[in-house]
Write a protein that holds these residues in place. Sequence first.
Motif, PDB file in Angstrom:
ATOM      1  N   ILE A  46      -9.796 -36.350 -14.338  1.00  0.00           N
ATOM      2  CA  ILE A  46      -8.343 -36.246 -14.250  1.00  0.00           C
ATOM      3  C   ILE A  46      -7.746 -37.622 -14.497  1.00  0.00           C
ATOM      4  O   ILE A  46      -8.114 -38.598 -13.847  1.00  0.00           O
ATOM      5  CB  ILE A  46      -7.885 -35.743 -12.867  1.00  0.00           C
ATOM      6  CG1 ILE A  46      -8.500 -34.392 -12.529  1.00  0.00           C
ATOM      7  CG2 ILE A  46      -6.352 -35.655 -12.813  1.00  0.00           C
ATOM      8  CD1 ILE A  46      -8.206 -33.935 -11.099  1.00  0.00           C
TER       9      ILE A  46
ATOM     10  N   MET B 279      -8.261 -33.187 -17.551  1.00  0.00           N
ATOM     11  CA  MET B 279      -6.908 -32.828 -17.112  1.00  0.00           C
ATOM     12  C   MET B 279      -6.045 -34.074 -17.140  1.00  0.00           C
ATOM     13  O   MET B 279      -6.475 -35.154 -16.740  1.00  0.00           O
ATOM     14  CB  MET B 279      -6.936 -32.261 -15.689  1.00  0.00           C
ATOM     15  CG  MET B 279      -5.563 -32.019 -15.071  1.00  0.00           C
ATOM     16  SD  MET B 279      -5.704 -31.301 -13.411  1.00  0.00           S
ATOM     17  CE  MET B 279      -3.981 -31.355 -12.860  1.00  0.00           C
TER      18      MET B 279
ATOM     19  N   THR C 271      -3.244 -24.783 -20.968  1.00  0.00           N
ATOM     20  CA  THR C 271      -4.698 -24.881 -21.030  1.00  0.00           C
ATOM     21  C   THR C 271      -5.165 -24.707 -22.468  1.00  0.00           C
ATOM     22  O   THR C 271      -4.470 -24.121 -23.304  1.00  0.00           O
ATOM     23  CB  THR C 271      -5.372 -23.811 -20.148  1.00  0.00           C
ATOM     24  OG1 THR C 271      -4.953 -22.501 -20.590  1.00  0.00           O
ATOM     25  CG2 THR C 271      -5.015 -23.996 -18.686  1.00  0.00           C
TER      26      THR C 271
ATOM     27  N   SER D 150      -9.576 -28.340 -21.603  1.00  0.00           N
ATOM     28  CA  SER D 150      -8.592 -29.337 -21.200  1.00  0.00           C
ATOM     29  C   SER D 150      -7.354 -28.648 -20.654  1.00  0.00           C
ATOM     30  O   SER D 150      -7.068 -27.490 -20.990  1.00  0.00           O
ATOM     31  CB  SER D 150      -8.224 -30.265 -22.365  1.00  0.00           C
ATOM     32  OG  SER D 150      -7.670 -29.549 -23.441  1.00  0.00           O
ATOM     33  N   LEU D 151      -6.629 -29.389 -19.810  1.00  0.00           N
ATOM     34  CA  LEU D 151      -5.453 -28.841 -19.128  1.00  0.00           C
ATOM     35  C   LEU D 151      -4.406 -29.935 -19.031  1.00  0.00           C
ATOM     36  O   LEU D 151      -4.719 -31.081 -18.699  1.00  0.00           O
ATOM     37  CB  LEU D 151      -5.856 -28.342 -17.738  1.00  0.00           C
ATOM     38  CG  LEU D 151      -4.796 -27.705 -16.846  1.00  0.00           C
ATOM     39  CD1 LEU D 151      -5.445 -26.664 -15.912  1.00  0.00           C
ATOM     40  CD2 LEU D 151      -4.071 -28.757 -15.995  1.00  0.00           C
TER      41      LEU D 151
ATOM     42  N   CYS E 212      -6.973 -25.134 -10.744  1.00  0.00           N
ATOM     43  CA  CYS E 212      -6.991 -25.905 -11.995  1.00  0.00           C
ATOM     44  C   CYS E 212      -8.375 -26.496 -12.224  1.00  0.00           C
ATOM     45  O   CYS E 212      -8.929 -26.441 -13.336  1.00  0.00           O
ATOM     46  CB  CYS E 212      -5.946 -27.020 -11.945  1.00  0.00           C
ATOM     47  SG  CYS E 212      -4.217 -26.474 -12.062  1.00  0.00           S
TER      48      CYS E 212
ATOM     49  N   LEU F 127     -11.156 -25.575 -15.185  1.00  0.00           N
ATOM     50  CA  LEU F 127     -11.731 -26.609 -16.044  1.00  0.00           C
ATOM     51  C   LEU F 127     -13.243 -26.617 -15.971  1.00  0.00           C
ATOM     52  O   LEU F 127     -13.928 -26.818 -16.979  1.00  0.00           O
ATOM     53  CB  LEU F 127     -11.172 -27.979 -15.651  1.00  0.00           C
ATOM     54  CG  LEU F 127      -9.735 -28.267 -16.076  1.00  0.00           C
ATOM     55  CD1 LEU F 127      -9.157 -29.435 -15.283  1.00  0.00           C
ATOM     56  CD2 LEU F 127      -9.678 -28.566 -17.565  1.00  0.00           C
TER      57      LEU F 127
END
Length: 247
Positions: free
Chosen positions: A73, A113, A202, A210-211, A239, A243
């Motif tokens: 992240i 992310m 997303t 990936s987000l 989330c 992922l």
Amino acid sequence: MAKVLLAGESWISSTTEFKGYDSFTSTKLEIGCEVLLRELRNAGHEITHLLAHDVPEHFPWTREELDQYDVVILSDIGSNSLTLSNGVFALGRPSSNRMMLLRDWVEDGGSLMMAGGYLSFAGFEGKAHYHGTPVEEALPVEILPYDDRVEAPQGINPKEVGPNAICDGLGEFPRILGYQKVTPKSGSRVLMTVDDNPLLITGTYGEGRSLAYTTDIAPHWASEEFMNWSGYGPFFSRCIDWLAGSL
């Protein structure tokens, strides 16, 4: 549960106090993601937090280091912190391009992310500067080349776009106080919008996922109402689960 590296979401503040003729300066380290770290750990995820000032020297330099994690992240940490290590900036020595390393890791099956903030996506005055970078290639959105913020001090409520595994059953999403404008890439999926702009997107990149979440995980864009929401922890845990491929 997932092994997660969270890079960023901290800052060092310097304050000068004037008391008549005299003044003094103090500094302090502030961490904006303490609630998120607690909630994700309570959900069973293993989280390593890399403070923003440690990112230039200690963000993974090799594929082997990245492979320790299921999810990375990036939150409120600009692209300069990934490219301008001390060796490059101060000594003029070539080094690994960690944005390329991160992109290639996602392409081969890793998960990335990016959460919003003043040093995410394009960012305040464009200073995050992810437009045109390898990190943008791996994300499910196109990033603006200039300041992309939308401030909403009045508060605005995000809306779910159809049923999806991340948002379903969490109830009404609390107000947020701002977000960043992005453009979803072809093949990506918009799960939430705000003011008809994408908020939660997303996608896939090569073998990886990936987000993009285009608002903050903590104040100021994350309102007090949002931080106290019972769905705060479950939302971000989902989330991570998506992922990591477990949702």
